[in-house]
Design a protein around this motif. Structure first.
Motif, mmCIF file in Angstrom:
data_model
loop_
_atom_site.group_PDB
_atom_site.id
_atom_site.type_symbol
_atom_site.label_atom_id
_atom_site.label_comp_id
_atom_site.label_asym_id
_atom_site.label_seq_id
_atom_site.Cartn_x
_atom_site.Cartn_y
_atom_site.Cartn_z
ATOM 1 N N UNK A 50 0.829 -1.207 0.000
ATOM 2 C CA UNK A 50 0.000 0.000 0.000
ATOM 3 C C UNK A 50 0.863 1.258 0.000
ATOM 4 N N UNK A 51 1.944 1.245 0.783
ATOM 5 C CA UNK A 51 2.856 2.387 0.795
ATOM 6 C C UNK A 51 3.512 2.576 -0.571
ATOM 7 N N UNK A 52 3.883 1.471 -1.189
ATOM 8 C CA UNK A 52 4.494 1.527 -2.521
ATOM 9 C C UNK A 52 3.535 2.158 -3.525
ATOM 10 N N UNK A 53 2.275 1.748 -3.512
ATOM 11 C CA UNK A 53 1.282 2.308 -4.427
ATOM 12 C C UNK A 53 1.071 3.791 -4.148
ATOM 13 N N UNK A 76 1.830 3.495 -8.753
ATOM 14 C CA UNK A 76 1.905 2.317 -9.625
ATOM 15 C C UNK A 76 0.689 1.437 -9.334
ATOM 16 N N UNK A 77 -0.274 1.461 -10.260
ATOM 17 C CA UNK A 77 -1.506 0.709 -10.044
ATOM 18 C C UNK A 77 -1.522 -0.617 -10.814
ATOM 19 N N UNK A 78 -0.320 -1.098 -11.150
ATOM 20 C CA UNK A 78 -0.246 -2.397 -11.822
ATOM 21 C C UNK A 78 -0.717 -3.516 -10.908
ATOM 22 N N UNK A 87 4.891 -4.218 -14.860
ATOM 23 C CA UNK A 87 4.210 -4.650 -13.641
ATOM 24 C C UNK A 87 5.204 -5.264 -12.649
ATOM 25 N N UNK A 88 6.469 -4.860 -12.749
ATOM 26 C CA UNK A 88 7.506 -5.456 -11.911
ATOM 27 C C UNK A 88 7.211 -5.250 -10.427
ATOM 28 N N UNK A 89 6.747 -4.065 -10.061
ATOM 29 C CA UNK A 89 6.426 -3.801 -8.660
ATOM 30 C C UNK A 89 5.360 -4.744 -8.140
#
Length: 233
Positions: free
Chosen positions: A46-49, A54-56, A185-187
């Motif tokens: 969630x923090x990453x998004x 990045x909504x992949x 979509x690597x993340x």
């Protein structure tokens, strides 16, 4: 939690848990550790998004939901539950974790099943099933000549390395659940595979410390929760 991280460094240092009550308690505690770790990964996701926009991850979730809906349409809800909560965990535990006792009978059972599963993953149709069966038969014949003393030597020298390699291999095989590989979509892959890798390590933890049945029970419990949650939504 501390004992689990010590296990990752030296999985065979401690003896198996004795007594079925202690094994059940150990399995429940391991489930708690798994939940905490998965929640931590979800929070990081969630923090990453939030910080990268990045909504992949949502695309990955949509693909998984679409795949599960297809399976429900094909096999029905009951069929999906049987495949996902019983057959799938049983085959995966037998293929990826049964042999890690390094007992001869477990190796003779687990490696041929692993060969069959890999052949089914990388191909489709009876040709691949037949090829997998042939490879499994060759493995079975080769393993029959192996003595328990040799397996004990492999465990002592390479047990830790094999565990980490197979845990990573198990996680990477699940990348097919997220559709065709897309570098953008690597993340999403990192967090999704990270969750599966964490689960794999906990399954190894319970399998080696408590036994195959307890690791299987934990795997069945996790899959059942995930699938029932999907169906109810």
């Amino acid at each position: 939690m501390k004992e689990f991280f010590c296990f990752l460094l030296s999985p065979y240092d401690k003896p198996m848990v004795d007594g079925w009550r202690n094994k059940v308690r150990f399995t429940f505690i391991s489930l708690g550790v798994l939940i905490v770790l998965l929640l931590a990964i979800a929070a990081l996701r969630m923090l990453y998004i939030h910080f990268t926009n990045d909504y992949s991850n949502s695309m990955t979730d949509l693909y998984i939901k679409g795949n599960l809906n297809f399976m429900i349409a094909k096999y029905g809800t009951a069929g999906l539950l049987v495949l996902g909560c019983l057959i799938g965990p049983l085959l995966e535990e037998a293929a990826f974790r049964l042999s890690f006792s390094f007992k001869r009978r477990h190796v003779l059972t687990g490696l041929p099943i692993l060969a069959l599963m890999i052949s089914l993953f990388f191909g489709k149709g009876y040709l691949y099933i037949g090829g997998g069966a042939l490879i499994a038969s060759l493995i079975l014949l080769a393993c029959k000549s192996i003595r328990q003393e040799q397996l004990d030597g492999v465990k002592q020298r390479y047990g830790i390395l094999l565990l980490h390699v197979m845990a990573l291999f198990f996680a990477l095989l699940h990348i097919a659940n997220y559709g065709d590989f897309d570098i953008t979509r690597l993340g999403s892959y990192i967090f999704s595979i990270g969750s599966i890798l964490t689960g794999a390590y906990i399954f190894y933890y319970v399998r080696i410390r408590a036994g195959f049945i307890y690791g299987l029970a934990l795997h069945v419990t996790l899959n059942s929760y995930m699938l029932i949650r999907f169906i109810n939504n």
